[in-house]
Design an enzyme around this catalytic site. Structure first.
Site, PDB file in Angstrom:
ATOM      1  N   TYR A   1      55.486  15.557  52.663  1.00 56.99           N
ATOM      2  CA  TYR A   1      55.106  16.975  52.987  1.00 56.99           C
ATOM      3  C   TYR A   1      56.599  17.522  53.268  1.00 56.99           C
ATOM      4  O   TYR A   1      57.550  17.275  53.562  1.00 56.99           O
ATOM      5  CB  TYR A   1      54.500  16.629  54.452  1.00 56.99           C
ATOM      6  CG  TYR A   1      54.120  17.972  55.172  1.00 56.99           C
ATOM      7  CD1 TYR A   1      55.078  18.200  56.467  1.00 56.99           C
ATOM      8  CD2 TYR A   1      53.273  18.842  54.908  1.00 56.99           C
ATOM      9  CE1 TYR A   1      54.760  19.602  57.328  1.00 56.99           C
ATOM     10  CE2 TYR A   1      53.140  20.118  55.508  1.00 56.99           C
ATOM     11  CZ  TYR A   1      53.926  20.283  56.710  1.00 56.99           C
ATOM     12  OH  TYR A   1      53.766  21.475  57.578  1.00 56.99           O
TER      13      TYR A   1
ATOM     14  N   ASP B   1      64.601  16.659  50.736  1.00 56.16           N
ATOM     15  CA  ASP B   1      64.418  17.231  51.967  1.00 56.16           C
ATOM     16  C   ASP B   1      64.543  16.073  53.034  1.00 56.16           C
ATOM     17  O   ASP B   1      63.851  15.050  53.258  1.00 56.16           O
ATOM     18  CB  ASP B   1      62.678  17.389  51.895  1.00 56.16           C
ATOM     19  CG  ASP B   1      62.215  17.948  53.274  1.00 56.16           C
ATOM     20  OD1 ASP B   1      61.045  18.438  53.113  1.00 56.16           O
ATOM     21  OD2 ASP B   1      62.870  17.864  54.093  1.00 56.16           O
TER      22      ASP B   1
ATOM     23  N   LYS C   1      65.038  19.714  62.498  1.00 61.10           N
ATOM     24  CA  LYS C   1      64.869  18.838  63.536  1.00 61.10           C
ATOM     25  C   LYS C   1      66.112  18.237  64.109  1.00 61.10           C
ATOM     26  O   LYS C   1      66.475  19.066  64.910  1.00 61.10           O
ATOM     27  CB  LYS C   1      64.122  17.423  62.988  1.00 61.10           C
ATOM     28  CG  LYS C   1      62.544  17.697  62.417  1.00 61.10           C
ATOM     29  CD  LYS C   1      61.856  16.521  61.892  1.00 61.10           C
ATOM     30  CE  LYS C   1      60.666  16.926  61.121  1.00 61.10           C
ATOM     31  NZ  LYS C   1      59.543  17.114  62.078  1.00 61.10           N
TER      32      LYS C   1
HETATM   33  P1  KE4 Z   1      58.659  22.409  60.029  1.00 65.53           P
HETATM   34  O1  KE4 Z   1      58.511  23.795  59.459  1.00 65.53           O
HETATM   35  O2  KE4 Z   1      57.645  21.898  60.834  1.00 65.53           O
HETATM   36  O3  KE4 Z   1      59.946  22.586  61.057  1.00 65.53           O
HETATM   37  O4  KE4 Z   1      59.349  21.418  59.005  1.00 65.53           O
HETATM   38  C1  KE4 Z   1      58.454  21.002  58.100  1.00 65.53           C
HETATM   39  C2  KE4 Z   1      58.917  19.742  57.354  1.00 65.53           C
HETATM   40  C3  KE4 Z   1      59.693  19.623  56.267  1.00 65.53           C
HETATM   41  N1  KE4 Z   1      60.067  18.611  55.748  1.00 65.53           N
HETATM   42  C4  KE4 Z   1      59.737  17.552  56.448  1.00 65.53           C
HETATM   43  C5  KE4 Z   1      60.113  16.079  55.567  1.00 65.53           C
HETATM   44  C6  KE4 Z   1      58.982  17.515  57.464  1.00 65.53           C
HETATM   45  O5  KE4 Z   1      58.580  16.330  58.103  1.00 65.53           O
HETATM   46  C7  KE4 Z   1      58.468  18.508  58.100  1.00 65.53           C
HETATM   47  C8  KE4 Z   1      57.728  18.649  59.309  1.00 65.53           C
HETATM   48  N2  KE4 Z   1      57.308  17.283  59.802  1.00 65.53           N
HETATM   49  C9  KE4 Z   1      55.999  17.422  60.596  1.00 65.53           C
HETATM   50  C10 KE4 Z   1      55.531  16.171  60.902  1.00 65.53           C
HETATM   51  N3  KE4 Z   1      55.812  15.030  60.192  1.00 65.53           N
HETATM   52  C11 KE4 Z   1      56.197  18.229  61.730  1.00 65.53           C
HETATM   53  C12 KE4 Z   1      55.281  18.151  62.826  1.00 65.53           C
HETATM   54  C13 KE4 Z   1      54.254  18.953  62.821  1.00 65.53           C
HETATM   55  O6  KE4 Z   1      53.548  19.601  61.730  1.00 65.53           O
HETATM   56  O7  KE4 Z   1      53.662  19.666  63.834  1.00 65.53           O
END
Ligand code: KE4
Length: 411
Positions: free
Chosen positions: A128, A223, A251
């Site tokens: 993701y 990523d 993060k």
């Molecule tokens: P954000 O747009 O949520 O800041 O980041 C997207 C993203 C991109 N790449 C990786 C590997 C990620 O894990 C994420 C977002 N992670 C999720 C949980 N695994 C965030 C939690 C959520 O969606 O509320």
């Protein structure tokens, strides 16, 4: 608020029940609005690697807030954080801050398509990368067929430009790049997957991806929104010795506040506006409070022994969970890299999305609620990573394992 939440996974749909509403966090613990306390393994989905409300981070952010809450102008804090990132990641010569991982990935993909002049994006099933349209595409019928929309609102034309391959399948990488490599702008991968649950790269997988992208003048994006500064000072690319062309971060670099970034080769980043023609912008990019929180967090991580401590805590939790499951005769497969891990309710092995999907999610849901009732907050989904922080200690791990032993008896 749809689902009563600001992000879907928080709604507990995968485990059932009513989400806990968090009032406060301190160190390795959070407190809900009813005053119940929990050992926290969600850690705001990864950023809080030094623990909730670390005094040095809070003090720095508080002092910065007294100077103002944002200016839409260059600030010393963003230069300081940029320097720390460039120092930590040899592949990142230059960096641009944005506000979310989605924005970092979306921008890096636009840059890759611009500099290669090619349309195709290659991603991997189970990974993701945020919710940009191009990445809400799923595999078509065959490995070499066009992608299909994974969400309403994503036009078929957009999804068709994204190919989804099986994670950890070096042969499919070779076949795809042999057949369509000349049209591939970029391959993007979570070098250690965290979004199907934790799944490490199989030996040779990342190497094959690096070789095939280089051989076809495509770009490789790591990523590292989760793994950046999680798996070591130089992230997954440092741990596995692979040099991507571009890296996405998020993060941890915001220390819990909204900050993310993309960066990489100087020649590529020189194409980003205003230096180059590839447009990307953001009102809140490089927000001084987020920059300050990120810089303080990285400074705490750079202290000698930080990653050894995180490794020791991760190993202790893994061993404790494994022993508890063995005592109960339950099939638990634990995938761990450093301080990120996932216990899968499955005999395993868990090496890709199909094998992860075979886990017993109903068992996980029951386990989740049994743990919650015993004061341990784990991710409300089988397909997420548990995170340890520098604020966790032997007491936290022992109490968590004791809770798991009792919880597993009820699963
Ligand atoms: P954000 O747009 O949520 O800041 O980041 C997207 C993203 C991109 N790449 C990786 C590997 C990620 O894990 C994420 C977002 N992670 C999720 C949980 N695994 C965030 C939690 C959520 O969606 O509320």
């Amino acid at each position: 608020m749809p689902g009563g939440v600001s992000s879907p996974v928080r709604a507990f749909r995968a485990v059932g029940g009513t989400p806990v509403v968090i009032a406060a966090g301190a160190g390795a613990r959070v407190t809900d609005i009813d005053g119940r306390e929990y050992w926290d393994y969600v850690q705001a989905w990864g950023p809080l690697i030094v623990g909730h409300a670390h005094p040095e981070v809070v003090r720095a952010v508080t002092n910065a807030a007294r100077q103002g809450l944002g200016f839409g102008a260059p600030t010393p804090a963003e230069v300081e954080l940029a320097r720390l990132i460039v120092e930590a990641l040899p592949s990142v010569a230059r960096v641009r801050f944005v506000t979310s991982g989605t924005e970092a990935v979306m921008s890096a993909l636009r840059l890759a398509r611009a500099v290669t002049g090619r349309p195709l994006i290659v991603k991997f099933d189970g990974c993701y990368h945020g919710h940009a349209d191009a990445l809400l595409a799923r595999a078509g019928s065959g490995l070499l067929t066009l992608g299909l929309p994974a969400s309403p609102g994503v036009p078929a034309e957009v999804a068709a430009l994204t190919v989804t391959l099986p994670f950890n399948d070096a042969e499919s990488v070779r076949a795809l790049f042999e057949a369509r490599g000349e049209a591939a702008a970029v391959a993007i991968v979570e070098p250690v997957a965290g979004n199907m649950g934790v799944v490490p790269p199989a030996p040779g997988f990342l190497e094959e991806l690096r070789e095939r992208t280089s051989a076809t003048a495509s770009l490789l994006i790591f990523d590292e929104v989760i793994t950046g500064f999680r798996l070591g000072w130089s992230g997954a690319q440092g741990r596995y010795g692979i040099t991507p062309d571009l890296t996405c971060l998020g993060k941890i670099i915001g220390g819990g506040l909204p900050a993310a970034a993309y960066g990489g080769r100087a020649d590529l980043m020189a194409q980003v506006a205003p230096e180059g023609p590839v447009y990307q912008a953001g009102t809140l990019s490089g927000h001084p409070l987020a920059m300050r929180a990120g810089a303080e967090t990285l400074r705490l991580l750079r202290r000698p022994g930080a990653y050894e401590r995180l490794e020791a805590l991760g190993a202790a939790l893994e061993a404790g969970l494994r022993d508890a499951a063995a005592r109960r005769g339950l099939p638990l497969t634990i995938n761990r890299v450093g301080s990120m891990l996932t216990p899968f309710f499955s005999p395993g092995p868990i090496t890709d999305s199909p094998s992860a999907q075979r886990a017993d999610t109903r068992a996980y849901a029951r386990f989740f609620h049994e743990m919650l009732a015993r004061g341990v907050l784990i991710p409300p989904s089988q397909f997420e990573a548990w995170f340890l922080s520098l604020a966790h200690d032997e007491v936290a791990v022992e109490e968590t394992v004791r809770a798991a032993d009792a919880a597993l008896a009820q699963v």
